[in-house]
Design a protein around this motif. Structure first.
Motif, PDB file in Angstrom:
ATOM      1  N   LYS A 202       0.812  -1.221   0.000  1.00 58.47           N
ATOM      2  CA  LYS A 202       0.000   0.000   0.000  1.00 58.47           C
ATOM      3  C   LYS A 202       0.845   1.270   0.000  1.00 58.47           C
ATOM      4  N   TRP A 203       1.879   1.351   0.817  1.00 61.01           N
ATOM      5  CA  TRP A 203       2.694   2.558   0.908  1.00 61.01           C
ATOM      6  C   TRP A 203       3.496   2.780  -0.369  1.00 61.01           C
ATOM      7  N   ALA A 204       4.013   1.702  -0.961  1.00 64.32           N
ATOM      8  CA  ALA A 204       4.790   1.834  -2.192  1.00 64.32           C
ATOM      9  C   ALA A 204       3.886   2.233  -3.356  1.00 64.32           C
ATOM     10  N   TYR A 205       2.693   1.657  -3.400  1.00 66.16           N
ATOM     11  CA  TYR A 205       1.721   2.004  -4.436  1.00 66.16           C
ATOM     12  C   TYR A 205       1.368   3.489  -4.356  1.00 66.16           C
ATOM     13  N   TRP A 206       1.110   3.973  -3.135  1.00 74.12           N
ATOM     14  CA  TRP A 206       0.751   5.378  -2.940  1.00 74.12           C
ATOM     15  C   TRP A 206       1.913   6.284  -3.336  1.00 74.12           C
ATOM     16  N   LEU A 207       3.131   5.949  -2.902  1.00 70.13           N
ATOM     17  CA  LEU A 207       4.302   6.766  -3.197  1.00 70.13           C
ATOM     18  C   LEU A 207       4.578   6.832  -4.695  1.00 70.13           C
ATOM     19  N   MET A 208       4.499   5.703  -5.385  1.00 69.68           N
ATOM     20  CA  MET A 208       4.753   5.686  -6.827  1.00 69.68           C
ATOM     21  C   MET A 208       3.689   6.464  -7.589  1.00 69.68           C
ATOM     22  N   ARG A 209       2.444   6.354  -7.169  1.00 72.75           N
ATOM     23  CA  ARG A 209       1.384   7.123  -7.834  1.00 72.75           C
ATOM     24  C   ARG A 209       1.539   8.611  -7.582  1.00 72.75           C
TER      25      ARG A 209
END
Length: 86
Positions: free
Chosen positions: A11-18
């Motif tokens: 979840k955190w990596a998905y949010w950061l990349m987006r």
């Protein structure tokens, strides 16, 4: 499944990349004005600090662009859409 796919499922990596991916144009626009060699004395740390400064400045450019865009629309201001992360 590659390591990048596994990272993107967090979840955190998905949010950061987006978030950073959504700011690509704004980052491109502001980075040339913010690059400096004044922090070279703290070398490894200056990369992280400059990246954070550039991302914050890019986010403010995006906010300003969304406010200007909504100024010329006929509908009322949607402040929730202005401060959206992606």
């Amino acid at each position: 499944m590659g390591w990048l796919s596994k990272l993107f499922q967090r979840k955190w990596a998905y949010w950061l990349m987006r978030f950073v991916g959504g700011l690509c144009l704004e980052i491109y626009l502001v980075q040339a004005m913010l690059f400096t060699d004044k922090m070279n004395s703290i070398f490894p740390l200056n990369l992280i600090i400059m990246f954070a400064i550039i991302v914050v400045a890019a986010y403010f450019v995006r906010l300003l662009a969304r406010i200007i865009s909504q100024t010329f629309k006929t509908e009322k201001y949607d402040w929730k859409a202005v401060v959206q992360w992606f």
